[in-house]
Each structure stands twice: as C-alpha cells, then as structure tokens.
Design a protein around this motif. Sequence first.
Motif, PDB file in Angstrom:
ATOM      1  N   SER A 104     -12.461  13.716 -18.494  1.00 12.86           N
ATOM      2  CA  SER A 104     -13.206  13.546 -19.742  1.00 12.86           C
ATOM      3  C   SER A 104     -12.606  12.404 -20.542  1.00 12.86           C
ATOM      4  O   SER A 104     -11.507  11.923 -20.282  1.00 12.86           O
ATOM      5  N   VAL A 132     -10.923  17.424 -28.838  1.00 14.60           N
ATOM      6  CA  VAL A 132     -12.302  17.387 -29.308  1.00 14.60           C
ATOM      7  C   VAL A 132     -12.309  16.865 -30.736  1.00 14.60           C
ATOM      8  O   VAL A 132     -11.533  17.315 -31.573  1.00 14.60           O
ATOM      9  N   GLU A 153     -17.154  17.974 -34.371  1.00 17.96           N
ATOM     10  CA  GLU A 153     -18.069  17.877 -33.238  1.00 17.96           C
ATOM     11  C   GLU A 153     -17.738  19.000 -32.258  1.00 17.96           C
ATOM     12  O   GLU A 153     -16.820  18.881 -31.455  1.00 17.96           O
ATOM     13  N   ASN A 175     -18.104  21.277 -29.099  1.00 19.17           N
ATOM     14  CA  ASN A 175     -18.626  21.312 -27.734  1.00 19.17           C
ATOM     15  C   ASN A 175     -17.984  22.516 -27.064  1.00 19.17           C
ATOM     16  O   ASN A 175     -16.764  22.566 -26.899  1.00 19.17           O
ATOM     17  N   LYS A 222     -17.900  23.801 -23.994  1.00 14.80           N
ATOM     18  CA  LYS A 222     -17.152  23.608 -22.749  1.00 14.80           C
ATOM     19  C   LYS A 222     -15.811  22.951 -23.011  1.00 14.80           C
ATOM     20  O   LYS A 222     -14.772  23.391 -22.497  1.00 14.80           O
ATOM     21  N   GLN A 223     -15.813  21.899 -23.824  1.00 15.07           N
ATOM     22  CA  GLN A 223     -14.557  21.221 -24.137  1.00 15.07           C
ATOM     23  C   GLN A 223     -13.611  22.127 -24.926  1.00 15.07           C
ATOM     24  O   GLN A 223     -12.390  22.080 -24.736  1.00 15.07           O
ATOM     25  N   ASN A 225     -11.840  24.291 -34.209  1.00 12.80           N
ATOM     26  CA  ASN A 225     -13.042  24.536 -33.412  1.00 12.80           C
ATOM     27  C   ASN A 225     -13.264  26.024 -33.146  1.00 12.80           C
ATOM     28  O   ASN A 225     -14.391  26.445 -32.853  1.00 12.80           O
TER      29      ASN A 225
END
Length: 227
Positions: free
Chosen positions: A74, A79, A83, A85, A87-88, A119
């Motif tokens: 990646s 991350v 933002e 994500n 999966k990340q 996150n």
Amino acid sequence: NKWLAVSYYNEAFKLNPRNGVSHNQLGTLVAGENFDIEAIFHYIYSLCSPIPAELSEANVSRIFQHNVEALEQSSSTIVALGEFNLKQFMQQVILVIDIFFYDKEISEFNTLCYSVLVNFKEYLIKSRRNSQADLTFHITSIFMCCLLKLKMNNSPKVHNLNAFLIAFCAEIVDRTLVQMDEFIADHKNENQEFMEQYGRRFYEFDKKVRQAREIYRSNGSVKAKEK
C-alpha cells in the motif's frame, strides 16, 4: 459442516480450558473471515493458554507476515487522519497487535497507535451503521492477551499498552454512552407511553391495596366488637 465443528470445539474448550488446541482449531475454521481478526484472537488465546497448541505460533505468524506484506504494497502504513478506510484500519490494528504481542521495535510506533485510536472512533460509528461484523470484543480481548504476555516477559512495553488500552476503552465507553442517549431519544414516545401506563397501573394497584387494608381494618373492628 463448519458451524457444527465450531460448536464442538467450543464445547471442547469448556471441558478443558487450559488446553489451547480447541482455540487453534477454531482459528483455523474462521481463517480469512472478518479481516482475520477472529482467527488471530483464537490463535493468540491458544498461545496464552497454560498448554498452548504448537501450531498456533506458525498460524498467527503467517497472518502477521501477510499483513506486513499487504501494508508494504500500500502507499502508506498510516491511514490519513479524517479518511477512514475499514481494510486499512484493520491492517493497522493487526500490525499493532503484532508489535505488542512479539514486543517488536519499529519507527513511528506512537504515530501508528495514535492513528489507530483516532480511526477506532470512526469504526465504532460505522460498525453500527452497516452489516459489517463488530469485532470490538475480539480486538479488545487480543490486546488484553498481549498485555498478559508483556507482563509475563517483564517488557517495558507494558506501560505503552496500558496507556493505549485506557484510551482504547475510553472510546468504547464514550460510544456506548452516545448510543444510550440516541436510544433514549429515538424511543422517547415509547418511554412516555410506558411511564403513563406504569403510573395508571401503580395507581390502580395502590387503590386496591388501600381498599384491602380498609376491609381488613373494618373486619377487625367488627370482630373486636363481637367479642
């Protein structure tokens, strides 16, 4: 039948919780599902058992290695804040688990932990909005197992993980309180109707109790006069 096998291994664990073989087998059965978080949970639980399964080490190491390779492919390990994500985020979580469980040293580890915590709050919100399985229990349990291993090895990372877990669990508590407030607000009319019904029934019950007392007192007075 996969789920029949799962039920049998769960029963096997209940019969002999000291042996990690049942958890190793459960990890194998759920491998590849839910970003491998559940599989990691079972393998690490097996490794932390009094009698760990020999294959669990290789199994969880394979997942960690694949995760590192995926992160290297990646554009960035971290991350970007704001933002989200999924999966990340899970790849981040698995990397942090890998580092804590095997007491590894990497650069920008504090930044990685901070990114996971930021996150994680978004994950708690989104996991309630869609059908994605909520893996909060498994992730938290894995970190607890990591803490156990670090303490057994007298690792200085115990302090890092303690601080991380405090912040991690604080997010869970905060989100739980928010959901409770949202639930109460969403069911305001139902709560009001319940309170009104409760008030009426309590009034009727209290009225019947008072009437029964009066009847009892009246009968008692009559009997006293007859004597």
